[in-house]
Each structure stands twice: as structure tokens, then as C-alpha cells.
Design an enzyme around this catalytic site. Structure first.
Site, PDB file in Angstrom:
ATOM      1  N   LYS A 110       7.699   2.740   2.699  1.00 10.23           N
ATOM      2  CA  LYS A 110       8.685   3.253   1.663  1.00 10.23           C
ATOM      3  C   LYS A 110       9.444   4.478   2.588  1.00 10.23           C
ATOM      4  O   LYS A 110      10.669   4.678   2.258  1.00 10.23           O
ATOM      5  CB  LYS A 110       8.019   3.934   0.566  1.00 10.23           C
ATOM      6  CG  LYS A 110       7.187   3.234  -0.268  1.00 10.23           C
ATOM      7  CD  LYS A 110       7.603   2.078  -0.917  1.00 10.23           C
ATOM      8  CE  LYS A 110       6.888   1.610  -1.916  1.00 10.23           C
ATOM      9  NZ  LYS A 110       5.748   0.746  -1.672  1.00 10.23           N
TER      10      LYS A 110
HETATM   11  C1  LIG Z   1       5.155  -0.510  -1.994  1.00 11.29           C
HETATM   12  C2  LIG Z   1       3.890  -1.205  -1.165  1.00 11.29           C
HETATM   13  C3  LIG Z   1       3.722  -2.435  -1.035  1.00 11.29           C
HETATM   14  C4  LIG Z   1       4.923  -3.410  -1.854  1.00 11.29           C
HETATM   15  O1  LIG Z   1       6.231  -3.417  -1.638  1.00 11.29           O
HETATM   16  P1  LIG Z   1       7.261  -4.189  -2.479  1.00 11.29           P
HETATM   17  O2  LIG Z   1       8.650  -3.642  -1.892  1.00 11.29           O
HETATM   18  O3  LIG Z   1       7.048  -3.158  -3.788  1.00 11.29           O
HETATM   19  O4  LIG Z   1       7.009  -5.568  -2.745  1.00 11.29           O
HETATM   20  C5  LIG Z   1       3.212  -3.074  -0.227  1.00 11.29           C
HETATM   21  N1  LIG Z   1       2.233  -2.122   0.671  1.00 11.29           N
HETATM   22  C6  LIG Z   1       2.437  -0.822   0.428  1.00 11.29           C
HETATM   23  C7  LIG Z   1       1.370  -0.150   1.329  1.00 11.29           C
HETATM   24  C8  LIG Z   1       3.350  -0.242  -0.349  1.00 11.29           C
HETATM   25  O5  LIG Z   1       3.370   0.897  -0.382  1.00 11.29           O
END
Ligand SMILES: *Cc1c(COP(=O)(O)O)cnc(C)c1O
Length: 500
Positions: A110
Site C-alpha cells: 500500500k
Molecule cells: C491490500 C493487500 C492485498 C490485496 O490487494 P488488493 O489491491 O486489495 O487486491 C494483498 N496483500 C496485502 C499484504 C495487502 O495489504
């Protein structure tokens, strides 16, 4: 570049799309067209570092922003990543590649976008002459919340309120959020699951009464979830960067196709890969990896999206999602950019908890997307064997993706007629972010304390413990409020009334 709503209502500039977060008709902003990356630009990007590559790509969408300033903001964002390269590509002995996106300030992917979004939003609001306080509401399954808090900490004229499912995040994720510094932030636990948090936030956005009450206090709402286009587009850049790194290191020739396997929850990360493909990146298969909450696996296999199913809490909590918001953007594309059809499907989802696409639409999606899921046992097995065989510890979300990727590789290898490409598995979090489950997977040992888990993983793997994980240990817990989903707006109103 203008942005339009997936439900047909609007056409706005980039700064407006970012600052608003979601369209007034409830739809998501998408670029009016996909800008092409030329052969010359591909060549030029080979010699660039990550921020320069990202600046070149983002400029195609955000031409209102000053190019030099955007590059400066990207440099600042990615200088916060440990190790120099924000998106290193690691070659594994099994012939796959892992794209590590977790070296940022909160140890999850993120950060790739949430270190950049504050610039896009602050600058965007200034360009639009907005004087109200901007209040960002975040529904999080754990990682977005922390990354948004860190990214927007003490940002001028911007407040952030994060809602997370009280029992639905790892202890470490919870600690990271509840110990966050910053005067413009609040964190609230919701007695429900992530979908409750997400639908609670969406309801507030959609309620005229809520919006009016906040306006009376001089506050306007926006979002930092991946429904915000300013979150999604920076994620497109690492797919290009990974590809270019494969070319510069001589693993592929320019133009060769590459497959990507992505652990998926809200479908933002994988959608970014699809967008990269639409801009001209030679992507082969896009592999959608789910955990036991495999609503997307069923959707890609049958064309039927149906949330009437049990909700499971798993060791990959950031993927414990039944309503994947960003799928709306894909449906908009797969329907031939038919806003009425997209709006109809979203209405069906809201009313009946399901919708279906036609067989021809499903088949067209199937040419690009392959979907699979991993059970908890599959994930643990894969993480254990991968560590024993290659000495590489991965987090539980990446474990889901790797388990799905390995099975698919096997299937392709068994089929002499299949087209084969190099495969990049996207690694979305540091194993230290989910220490108890990772330790369990690697050793079978259960420990009650997260930091004991961290220590044991470190002793076992010798992998460096990231600074952000070390530093939460002795921080005081600042945020202790927990509410039922119905009370979320009361909290928003209270926080909006606080002087900053
Ligand atoms: C948010 C997240 C995901 C999923 O990603 P999306 O963009 O919501 O599909 C997978 N792994 C981790 C560690 C995350 O923080």
C-alpha cells in the site's frame, strides 16, 4: 486527460478525480482513454530509476501537475523505502520472480501509492481552490489504514479517520495503527468484518444528510482506498518497472510477454496490472490469487459474482473481502465501457448481493485473467516448502499467490501446447507484519506474542527486521475506541468537530 465515472454521470480533471475520490453517482473514476507508452518511451525508461519511470507514466494521466514537482514528490516518497529500490525484483531458483513491494514505511505494498497520494491530493485541492478541511475516510482490512495514516500524518488541511474490523486484522497490524503518531488522525475499531467497514464508509459517502452535516462544519469527504484513482495509478508503475528490470538484466527481450500473479482482495493491485497492459505493457496472463474467500475465483470461472457465501477469517486478512470494489472498473471495460450496464450490475450487487456477466464477456476476460485460490493448508505448505527449498520467507498473502502460481506453473508445464512466459509473483507484505502466522507456517510453532514471533523469524531466517516493525513495540496505544457499524457516522461527526 479527463476522468469519467463508471456509472456515466461525470467527466472531471485528474486533480478533481483525486480530491473527490468517488463520483457523485457512486461510480468510480476511470481514465477516459488509456494513454499509450511509445517504443521510444520504453527505451528511455530502461535507463531511468523508479521515480523517473513513475513520473513519465503518471504524467500521462496527471498533466495538470507540474512535471518537475511531481518527480520531486515521487523522489521524496520512494526515498522512504529501505534498501534504495522501492520495487526490487528477486529471481527464485524455481524460475519465478518475486516483486517485493513491502520495503516502505509500513511494510506493505500500500505504501507504493500512499506515499504519493498525499502530494496528488494536497496539490490537487490547492489547484481547485478548495478551502475546506478534507476528511479522508478509510475502511481497511489492515494495511491501507496504516499506510494512509503514515502517508497523511500531519498533512496540512487534511484529516484521516480509519475504520478497521476489530477482530479482522493481525495483532501487528492493529498495533501499527493504534500507536500511530500525528495530530490529524483517528483510528476506530468496528465490531464487524471488513465488508461492514467498507459498506459503512460507502453509506456515509452516499448519504446527503451526512455530507451536509459535515459541510456545515467546513469539512468535505474523500477516500484513500483503492477506489481513489490517485491510489490506483501509482500502482501501474511497478508493473512497468518490473518488466523493464527483466529487460535490463537480460532475462527477457523487449516485447516478450510476462505473466503476473497477484494476491487479491479489493482487486486494486491486479487491476493496476491490467491498466499497465492497456497502456502497452506486454502482459501475458494476469493471475488472480484468492484465499478461502474465493468469490473472485468463482467469478472468473463462472461469470457469476455472488456474495451469498460464508465469510472466513484467514491468515491473509488483507484479502478477507467479499465485495471487491475495483471489479467495477474491470466490468466497465469488459462491457465495452457501458456505464448503464455497469450501474445496473452494481445496483444488483447492492440489492441482491449478486450479478452475472454474459458468457462471451466471461470468455473475453478469461483470455487475460486466470483465477485460483489457496486454502489455509495450501498456503502454509507452500510457505514452508519455499522456505526449506530456497531459504526465502514470505508473508501469508504472498504465500497465497505463490501457492496458486506453483499449481498453475505445474499445469502449464504438463501441457506441451501451452504458451509459457516468465512469471512474476507480487509480494505484498513483509513476513514480519504477520509474525505469528508466518512462524507457524515455517516451524509449526505457535507463539502468543507478536514480537516473540518477530524474534523467532529473525533467528530462523536472519532476515533483517524492518525499522517500522521494531519501532511500534514500545509505543503507547493512542486509539482505543470501538463501535458497532451503525455508529460509524457518529464517530466521523465527532472527529470532524474536533479542532485540528
Ligand atoms: C491490500 C493487500 C492485498 C490485496 O490487494 P488488493 O489491491 O486489495 O487486491 C494483498 N496483500 C496485502 C499484504 C495487502 O495489504
Amino acid at each position: 486527460m479527463k476522468f469519467i465515472s463508471t456509472r456515466g454521470g461525470e467527466r472531471v480533471t485528474g486533480p478533481e478525480a483525486v480530491v473527490r475520490g468517488i463520483a457523485a453517482d457512486g461510480g468510480l473514476f476511470v481514465p477516459e482513454t488509456f494513454p499509450a507508452v511509445t517504443d521510444g518511451e520504453f527505451e528511455a525508461m530502461l535507463g531511468m530509476d523508479y521515480p523517473e519511470r513513475a513520473a513519465l507514466l503518471l504524467r500521462k494521466y496527471f498533466e495538470e501537475y507540474d512535471g518537475e514537482e511531481l518527480l520531486g514528490a515521487l523522489r521524496t516518497a520512494y526515498s522512504q523505502f529501505e534498501g534504495g529500490d522501492p520495487a526490487p525484483l528477486v529471481r527464485m531458483d524455481n524460475g519465478m520472480y518475486l516483486l517485493e513491494l513491502f520495503h516502505g514505511p509500513t511494510c506493505a505494498f500500500k505504501d507504493m501509492a500512499l506515499t504519493v497520494l498525499p502530494y496528488l491530493m494536497r496539490k490537487g485541492a490547492d489547484m481547485l481552490g478548495i478551502r475546506e478541511t478534507i476528511l479522508i475516510l478509510v475502511a481497511t482490512s489492515g494495511d491501507t489504514g496504516k499506510a494512509a495514516l503514515e502517508g497523511f500524518r500531519d498533512a496540512e488541511g487534511i484529516k484521516v479517520m480509519v475504520f478497521y474490523p476489530e477482530e479482522g486484522v493481525s495483532k501487528m497490524q492493529k498495533l501499527q495503527m493504534t500507536t500511530q503518531d500525528g495530530e490529524n488522525l483517528d483510528v476506530v475499531a468496528v465490531r464487524g468484518n471488513f465488508d461492514d467497514c467498507q459498506s459503512g464508509v460507502k453509506k456515509i459517502f452516499a448519504s446527503e444528510e451526512c455530507v451536509r452535516k459535515l459541510a456545515e462544519k467546513g469539512v468535505r469527504l474523500t477516500s484513500a482506498n483503492s477506489i481513489n484513482i490517485g491510489r490506483l495509478l501509482p500502482q501501474v508503475c511497478y508493473y512497468f518497472s518490473a518488466y523493464l528490470d527483466l529487460v535490463t538484466s537480460g532475462q527477457i527481450a523487449m516485447g516478450d510477454k510476462v505473466d503476473f500473479c497477484v494476491p487479491t482482495g479489493n482487486f486494486g493491485n491486479l487491476l493496476a496490472a491490467y491498466y499497465a497492459g492497456r497502456m502497452g505493457l506486454p502482459v501475458g496472463r494476469l493471475i488472480c490469487a484468492s484465499n478461502k474467500n474465493n468469490v473472485l475465483t468463482d467469478f472468473f470461472r463462472t461469470g457469476d459474482y455472488n456474495v451469498h457465501r460464508p465469510f472466513f477469517r484467514t491468515m491473509s486478512p488483507s484479502m478477507d473481502i467479499l465485495v471487491s470494489s475495483n471489479l467495477e472498473r474491470l466490468l466497465f471495460e469488459s462491457s465495452g465501457r457501458d456505464a448503464a450496464s455497469t450501474a445496473g450490475r452494481m445496483a444488483d450487487l447492492a440489492e441482491f448481493g449478486r450479478y452475472a456477466v454474459s458468457e462471451s464477456e466471461r470468455a473475453a476476460l478469461g483470455k487475460i485473467f486466470t483465477a485460483g485460490f489457496a486454502s489455509e493448508d495450501d498456503t502454509v505448505d507452500c510457505m514452508y516448502e519455499f522456505f526449506m527449498e530456497y531459504g526465502y520467507p514470505m508473508d501469508t498473502h504472498t504465500g497465497v499467490a505463490m501457492s496458486v502460481a506453483e499449481r498453475l506453473m505445474q499445469k502449464l508445464n504438463d501441457d506441451p501446447m501451452s504458451e509459457k512466459h516468465p512469471l512474476v509473483v507480487v509480494s505484498t507484505a513483509s513476513p514480519y507484519k504477520f509474525p505469528q502466522d508466518v512462524l507457524y507456517a515455517l516451524t509449526g510453532n505457535d507463539v502468543k506474542d507478536s514480537f516473540k514471533g518477530v524474534k523467532r523469524i529473525h533467528l530462523l531466517t536472519a532476515m533483517k527486521v524492518p525499522e517500522p516493525i521494531k519501532s511500534v513495540r514500545y509505543k503507547p496505544i493512542r486509539f482505543k475506541t470501538s463501535v458497532s457499524p451503525e455508529k460509524m457516522f457518529d464517530e466521523v461527526l465527532r472527529f470532524a468537530s474536533d479542532a485540528q
